[in-house]
Scaffold this motif. Sequence first.
Motif, PDB file in Angstrom:
ATOM      1  N   ILE A 331     -13.582  -4.673   1.761  1.00 26.76           N
ATOM      2  CA  ILE A 331     -13.030  -3.400   1.291  1.00 26.76           C
ATOM      3  C   ILE A 331     -12.435  -2.606   2.453  1.00 26.76           C
ATOM      4  N   LYS A 332     -13.168  -2.518   3.552  1.00 22.80           N
ATOM      5  CA  LYS A 332     -12.686  -1.746   4.704  1.00 22.80           C
ATOM      6  C   LYS A 332     -11.409  -2.346   5.278  1.00 22.80           C
ATOM      7  N   HIS A 333     -11.412  -3.671   5.454  1.00 22.87           N
ATOM      8  CA  HIS A 333     -10.233  -4.330   6.035  1.00 22.87           C
ATOM      9  C   HIS A 333      -9.000  -4.122   5.161  1.00 22.87           C
ATOM     10  N   ASN A 334      -9.155  -4.382   3.888  1.00 18.99           N
ATOM     11  CA  ASN A 334      -7.991  -4.309   3.014  1.00 18.99           C
ATOM     12  C   ASN A 334      -7.599  -2.885   2.656  1.00 18.99           C
ATOM     13  N   ALA A 335      -8.535  -1.949   2.773  1.00 18.93           N
ATOM     14  CA  ALA A 335      -8.160  -0.535   2.639  1.00 18.93           C
ATOM     15  C   ALA A 335      -7.226  -0.148   3.784  1.00 18.93           C
ATOM     16  N   PHE A 336      -7.527  -0.650   4.987  1.00 15.71           N
ATOM     17  CA  PHE A 336      -6.652  -0.380   6.132  1.00 15.71           C
ATOM     18  C   PHE A 336      -5.285  -1.040   5.929  1.00 15.71           C
ATOM     19  N   VAL A 337      -5.299  -2.301   5.494  1.00 15.49           N
ATOM     20  CA  VAL A 337      -4.041  -3.026   5.288  1.00 15.49           C
ATOM     21  C   VAL A 337      -3.176  -2.324   4.245  1.00 15.49           C
ATOM     22  N   LEU A 338      -3.772  -1.948   3.124  1.00 13.89           N
ATOM     23  CA  LEU A 338      -3.013  -1.277   2.072  1.00 13.89           C
ATOM     24  C   LEU A 338      -2.508   0.091   2.528  1.00 13.89           C
ATOM     25  N   SER A 339      -3.302   0.788   3.327  1.00  9.79           N
ATOM     26  CA  SER A 339      -2.859   2.083   3.861  1.00  9.79           C
ATOM     27  C   SER A 339      -1.651   1.910   4.768  1.00  9.79           C
ATOM     28  N   LEU A 340      -1.678   0.851   5.552  1.00 13.98           N
ATOM     29  CA  LEU A 340      -0.554   0.566   6.444  1.00 13.98           C
ATOM     30  C   LEU A 340       0.720   0.322   5.642  1.00 13.98           C
ATOM     31  N   TRP A 341       0.621  -0.513   4.619  1.00 10.50           N
ATOM     32  CA  TRP A 341       1.809  -0.805   3.819  1.00 10.50           C
ATOM     33  C   TRP A 341       2.248   0.399   2.996  1.00 10.50           C
ATOM     34  N   ALA A 342       1.322   1.271   2.647  1.00 11.83           N
ATOM     35  CA  ALA A 342       1.696   2.512   1.959  1.00 11.83           C
ATOM     36  C   ALA A 342       2.550   3.388   2.870  1.00 11.83           C
ATOM     37  N   CYS A 343       2.193   3.406   4.150  1.00 16.75           N
ATOM     38  CA  CYS A 343       2.987   4.175   5.125  1.00 16.75           C
ATOM     39  C   CYS A 343       4.384   3.564   5.278  1.00 16.75           C
ATOM     40  N   VAL A 344       4.456   2.229   5.268  1.00 18.92           N
ATOM     41  CA  VAL A 344       5.760   1.569   5.348  1.00 18.92           C
ATOM     42  C   VAL A 344       6.594   1.942   4.123  1.00 18.92           C
ATOM     43  N   TRP A 345       5.963   1.954   2.949  1.00 15.47           N
ATOM     44  CA  TRP A 345       6.655   2.369   1.718  1.00 15.47           C
ATOM     45  C   TRP A 345       7.222   3.784   1.866  1.00 15.47           C
ATOM     46  N   LEU A 346       6.394   4.692   2.385  1.00 17.89           N
ATOM     47  CA  LEU A 346       6.825   6.082   2.525  1.00 17.89           C
ATOM     48  C   LEU A 346       7.981   6.219   3.507  1.00 17.89           C
ATOM     49  N   LEU A 347       7.994   5.401   4.561  1.00 16.55           N
ATOM     50  CA  LEU A 347       9.108   5.443   5.516  1.00 16.55           C
ATOM     51  C   LEU A 347      10.430   5.090   4.837  1.00 16.55           C
ATOM     52  N   GLY A 348      10.336   4.307   3.791  1.00 17.32           N
ATOM     53  CA  GLY A 348      11.553   3.907   3.084  1.00 17.32           C
ATOM     54  C   GLY A 348      11.988   4.862   2.005  1.00 17.32           C
ATOM     55  N   THR A 349      11.382   6.034   1.975  1.00 13.83           N
ATOM     56  CA  THR A 349      11.739   7.007   0.928  1.00 13.83           C
ATOM     57  C   THR A 349      12.487   8.204   1.511  1.00 13.83           C
TER      58      THR A 349
END
Length: 508
Positions: A331-349
């Motif tokens: 859970i901790k590892h993939n919460a970090f991974v998903l948070s990272l990709w969420a930030c990448v998503w936001l950069l594209g907005t």
Amino acid sequence: MATSAPLLGKEGKAAHSKASIFYGADEYLEELKKKYEHDHEIAALKNALPGEGDPNAAGVAQSSDKMLSVQKNNENRSLKTNRLFPTPNKPDPMPQNLAFLFTKITPEQMIYMPALSYLGNVLHVCEYLNPRRNTGNRSKSNSSPTMDYRWNVLTAIFFTQVLMVIGYCAALATFPDYWWTCTLCFGLPFSYIAIQNIYIDHDVMHGATFPVYEWQRFLTHPFADFFSLPWEEFVLEHNRHHASTVDLLIQGEFGWDPEEFHYALQQWAGPWSSNWYKYLLTVPFIPVIHFFGLNDTGSLFALEWWMHFPDEGAGGKCNKEFWSKWIPRRIKHNAFVLSLWACVWLLGTYPLGRPLSEGWRFMFTVSVFARIGYSAAWMFITNFTHSLPWNEFLAQDPGRTWPVLHNVMAMVLGGKHRWNEMLFHDVARLCFKVNWPQCLSAKQNQVHHAFPNAVGTLSQRGRFHGWEKVHDAAAEVLHRGLWKPNGDEETQMQKTQKKRSLMMKQGK
């Protein structure tokens, strides 16, 4: 066991050595043993591999769990092939020219290892112009206090990737009419760094398994996919592969190998020479399944591993550490991974003048180039080194007959020390048990599978001793034979190794 503090020395202890200003080597080893006691699964698998066990994990008892042990009968033979579990042919007495290959890695080298792996890529560019400049022993002489705060330059790799993604966003915002130019200038280097990321991960797991800071475990491969294995399970599944597949061409001989599906795609129909047309149906799918995450750092591979590990408890009950250790880590590892990709998503907005619903366009592009790099790295490590055509090609001594190919591939992978890993992977397997992260490629891949603890990865040995010295030593180990004769019939891989070593001796 998790802590946010580094592996620091305690007050009142002896002064730190010059090589470890911020934390001492002795304190690191003490902490390392504690970590092995907590992650006893990693210790058990390392100690089950061919050859010598990890001395820092010596206090951990052998496991009876199916996933943490070698599967063989009471006669020490494989349940699949009936072959005896092989014994590495470690030279005895040890010749002086091979001793460095089997020398245990020092605590100082463990601390510097990731830094040398990353920064060494810059130094190895010079090898293409003057390959004999970089053949000295660098085990300690080049250690400097300025490298101490970077126990793991995998951290630097991660932040480099983050900065590249931010830079890509800034470039698109500044030059919106030059999408292809901005994308290729970002994407190609990003893929290349992904390749280096995997090779450094591989070096580190075979030499300095546990990070100095607990939070560094989250930074090892977050850009590889949208979810993946935590670092500890990444290490576990790779050691499961080593325990199961001793011979490069007989996958899963001593238990389930997480990568068996890959091997099936390239070996299911028998010899390539007479069945090449059948492989046209399956081999083209290898890069596809890598791209979609069926590799050690991908999402599909994580699902496959989670279906097998951990073993069930007594009486078919849930493993006693499933909820207390493994689920929280995932859970901790993939919460970090998903948070990272969420930030990448936001950069594209909003930075690009797009609504929130279109952030996937930017994220998709970043992910594609990341997947290209990670897929390429794993195809070299997994598919090339374990394929019969590749090993038959190596038996023709291509280093002498195809020098341009070797130089080009060394450049792609990040240096000739890395290309050694492709050349002697079987030797590295043998050495990995005797010595941790210092063996070189198919020769190296052969060495790597024979000595996974003793030698480790040849690319890492090349960091400390120079690629050429390691290459010659791996060739000598191959010539001597990786395994002690035990009365079993020689495998196809052993016959290929013998042919190759004779070609290399004749070519000198």
